[in-house]
Design a protein around this motif. Structure first.
Motif, PDB file in Angstrom:
ATOM      1  N   TYR A  74       0.880  -1.112   0.005  1.00 27.94           N
ATOM      2  CA  TYR A  74      -0.103   0.103  -0.076  1.00 27.94           C
ATOM      3  C   TYR A  74       1.052   1.215  -0.187  1.00 27.94           C
ATOM      4  O   TYR A  74       0.629   2.288  -0.665  1.00 27.94           O
ATOM      5  CB  TYR A  74      -0.900  -0.118   1.382  1.00 27.94           C
ATOM      6  CG  TYR A  74      -2.070  -0.867   1.468  1.00 27.94           C
ATOM      7  CD1 TYR A  74      -2.681  -1.355  -0.038  1.00 27.94           C
ATOM      8  CD2 TYR A  74      -2.726  -1.106   2.400  1.00 27.94           C
ATOM      9  CE1 TYR A  74      -3.811  -2.061   0.244  1.00 27.94           C
ATOM     10  CE2 TYR A  74      -3.910  -1.941   2.410  1.00 27.94           C
ATOM     11  CZ  TYR A  74      -4.633  -2.291   1.148  1.00 27.94           C
ATOM     12  OH  TYR A  74      -5.418  -3.123   1.235  1.00 27.94           O
ATOM     13  N   GLY A  98       3.504   1.776  -2.345  1.00 26.42           N
ATOM     14  CA  GLY A  98       2.697   1.084  -3.558  1.00 26.42           C
ATOM     15  C   GLY A  98       3.694   0.340  -4.389  1.00 26.42           C
ATOM     16  O   GLY A  98       4.894   0.209  -4.095  1.00 26.42           O
ATOM     17  N   SER A 149       0.471   4.099  -6.810  1.00 25.99           N
ATOM     18  CA  SER A 149      -1.014   3.244  -6.137  1.00 25.99           C
ATOM     19  C   SER A 149      -0.668   2.227  -5.446  1.00 25.99           C
ATOM     20  O   SER A 149       0.373   1.357  -5.461  1.00 25.99           O
ATOM     21  CB  SER A 149      -1.639   2.916  -7.597  1.00 25.99           C
ATOM     22  OG  SER A 149      -2.778   2.055  -7.463  1.00 25.99           O
ATOM     23  N   LYS A 150      -1.751   1.887  -4.694  1.00 26.02           N
ATOM     24  CA  LYS A 150      -1.861   0.656  -3.737  1.00 26.02           C
ATOM     25  C   LYS A 150      -1.919  -0.295  -4.741  1.00 26.02           C
ATOM     26  O   LYS A 150      -2.500  -0.302  -5.678  1.00 26.02           O
ATOM     27  CB  LYS A 150      -3.020   0.899  -2.856  1.00 26.02           C
ATOM     28  CG  LYS A 150      -3.013   2.105  -2.088  1.00 26.02           C
ATOM     29  CD  LYS A 150      -3.994   1.755  -0.760  1.00 26.02           C
ATOM     30  CE  LYS A 150      -4.003   3.101   0.260  1.00 26.02           C
ATOM     31  NZ  LYS A 150      -4.827   4.117  -0.425  1.00 26.02           N
ATOM     32  N   THR A 151      -1.159  -1.662  -4.300  1.00 25.53           N
ATOM     33  CA  THR A 151      -1.353  -2.834  -5.031  1.00 25.53           C
ATOM     34  C   THR A 151      -2.027  -3.677  -4.300  1.00 25.53           C
ATOM     35  O   THR A 151      -1.835  -4.057  -3.165  1.00 25.53           O
ATOM     36  CB  THR A 151      -0.069  -3.255  -5.624  1.00 25.53           C
ATOM     37  OG1 THR A 151       0.887  -3.237  -4.372  1.00 25.53           O
ATOM     38  CG2 THR A 151       0.572  -2.340  -6.599  1.00 25.53           C
TER      39      THR A 151
END
Lengths: 109, 391
Positions: free
Chosen positions: B120, B123, B150-152
């Motif tokens: 998160y 990211g 971006s969060k993954t």
């Protein structure tokens, strides 16, 4: 006698014009329930230590720009368009405000 | 003479080490995460005992585990970005690193040599050697308009030494090919839908499916034919219906597949959805006690066990996968967080957080067979996951 005092205390407080908020402070038992809810249920998105997860961290520095009232409104009504749900079915206004103050005061560790 | 002494010494040393460890197979072992205390317990599913408690694993408020293919080592992914390799025969930490600020889960590669973690914060995905947890590849995620990665989410392994994951903030699915670890190969699919919150790979490793929070339907990628791109399935599902607030995101891990049908949690509804795997069409909805979190199929596919989100997380329901009837409602206790079947499904082990225990049920009779004390237990992971794609 103890019961009478319990009834009289809020009455007295409201008569002397003291803030209702402090009179409406959750009982110690309820406070423990609220902290449990915060860690385990809010924690499922914000992390049990409130350092963030799918939801943002709820640490005092991250919440600095928001007032307790704003925070409690978010708790009660959620944030439309995000996964943050309204907690109104489970919390009173006073309880949400109390939680908001705990967050701003650094309950996150 | 010296050689003899040396081998004698080695023998003695070996014995000393072995005394602390179990000399046995691990096929009937597992572990339970103790989320509040940053610990886990190693479990024996044959004797219904806890063998070891292993501590010092950091913040496990959201944690998951995968196993090495020899089923001796567990890799634990913690909320605080911690990745810990645990020897379950000896009940000790082999190695622990903090690889990111905030992570959500991980996967082990087809050949068992690589462990990947999705983050998160900051990211992206990092890939490590399963042997010594040294960094093999660092895959940053697409930046959001706020400038953060971006969060993954929904990271799984797939055949062909691939990992597949979704980008929560930017709505993408990426395939990460690790055939040549020095040259990771990325294939990106954009515009797959808003807010993919979790993903899964079907047990055969062919289809990757991401759940979408921000809109209806699911995003599906055929890993046999990635060139065909991501398509939307169950598109019509939930259109125009008011959703309930979601107090816990459902999990897609271990998507329940029984026969030619798949069963999975509806988002924001008190329903389990039923889908025909042949044509990806919804064929039914089963009304249940609350919003489902996990829908798990017994290994033979005959039963589905379902747990629920707050405030209904004190209950488990058992569904007959043939008749779609609820055959049992169990009041397990508040904070019923996870369920795991023994490899051939005669028992299910259920973690009940607020009772500080694991409850063991006979799946045929749904009778309680035993309890094991555990501190605020959450995920339960048995070693047979070692040989399952996506787990």
């Amino acid at each position: 006698m103890a019961r009478i005092r319990l009834i009289l205390l809020p009455l007295l407080l409201s008569m002397t014009g003291l803030s209702l908020a402090s009179a409406a402070e959750p009982t110690p038992g309820r406070q423990a329930e609220l902290i449990h809810l915060l860690r385990h249920d809010c924690g499922s998105c914000h992390g049990m230590r409130l350092q963030g997860g799918l939801g943002p961290p709820l640490t005092p520095d991250r919440l600095e720009t928001l007032s307790s009232e704003q925070l409690s409104a978010t708790i009660l009504h959620g944030r439309p368009g995000t996964p943050m749900p309204p907690w109104r079915p489970f919390l009173t206004r006073e309880e949400a405000l109390w939680l908001a103050r705990q967050l701003k005061g650094g309950v996150a560790r | 003479m010296r050689a003899l002494l040396l081998s004698l010494l080695l023998l003695l040393q070996g014995a000393a080490t072995a005394a602390d460890c179990e000399l046995r197979g691990t096929g009937d072992l597992g572990l339970v995460i103790e989320r509040a205390s940053g610990s886990l317990q190693v479990l024996d599913t044959t004797t219904h005992r806890a063998l070891f408690r292993v501590e010092g694993l950091g913040d496990l408020s959201h944690a998951s585990a995968v196993y090495s293919r020899d089923e001796r080592y567990a890799y634990i992914f913690g909320r605080d970005g911690g990745l810990t390799k645990v020897d379950i025969l000896c009940g000790r930490v082999v190695k622990r690193i903090v690889q990111g600020g905030n992570s959500i889960g991980g996967a082990i590669s087809q050949d068992g040599r690589l462990v990947a973690v999705s983050n998160y914060e900051p990211g992206g995905v990092k890939v490590f050697s399963a042997e010594d947890l040294s960094l093999v590849a660092d895959i940053p995620a697409t930046r959001t308009d706020k400038g953060k990665g971006s969060k993954t989410v929904g990271l799984v392994d797939a055949p062909g030494q691939r990992f597949v994951f979704s980008l929560y903030d930017t709505g993408e699915i990426w395939i990460l090919g690790m055939k040549d670890p020095a040259h990771p190969k990325l294939t990106k699919f954009t515009g797959i839908g808003r807010l993919p919150y979790d993903g899964l790979v079907t047990p055969d490793g062919r289809h990757y499916i991401a759940g979408l929070f921000g809109e209806d339907g699911l995003a599906m990628l055929d890993l046999w034919h990635p060139e065909k791109g991501v398509r939307r399935i169950l598109d019509h599902y939930g259109k125009g219906e008011q959703k309930l607030p979601v107090y816990k995101m459902p999990h897609l891990e271990g998507w329940a597949i029984a026969g030619d049908r798949a069963f999975f949690p509806a988002v924001g509804r008190h329903e389990v959805l039923v889908m025909d795997m042949e044509n990806w069409q919804e064929v039914g909805r089963i009304p249940v006690h609350g919003q489902p979190v996990f829908v798990m199929a017994r290994p033979d596919g005959r039963q589905l066990w379902v747990n629920f989100a707050f405030p209904n997380n004190d209950t488990v329901q058992v569904i007959d996968s043939e008749s779609l009837e609820i055959i049992k409602t169990l009041k397990t206790g508040k904070g019923t967080l996870h369920m795991e079947f023994t490899p051939r499904g005669e028992e299910v082990w259920i973690s009940v957080r607020d009772k500080d225990e694991i409850q063991i049920y006979d799946t045929d009779t749904q009778a309680l067979k035993g309890r094991i004390p555990a501190k605020k237990p959450s995920g339960i992971f048995f070693t047979d996951r070692a040989h399952k794609t996506g787990l």
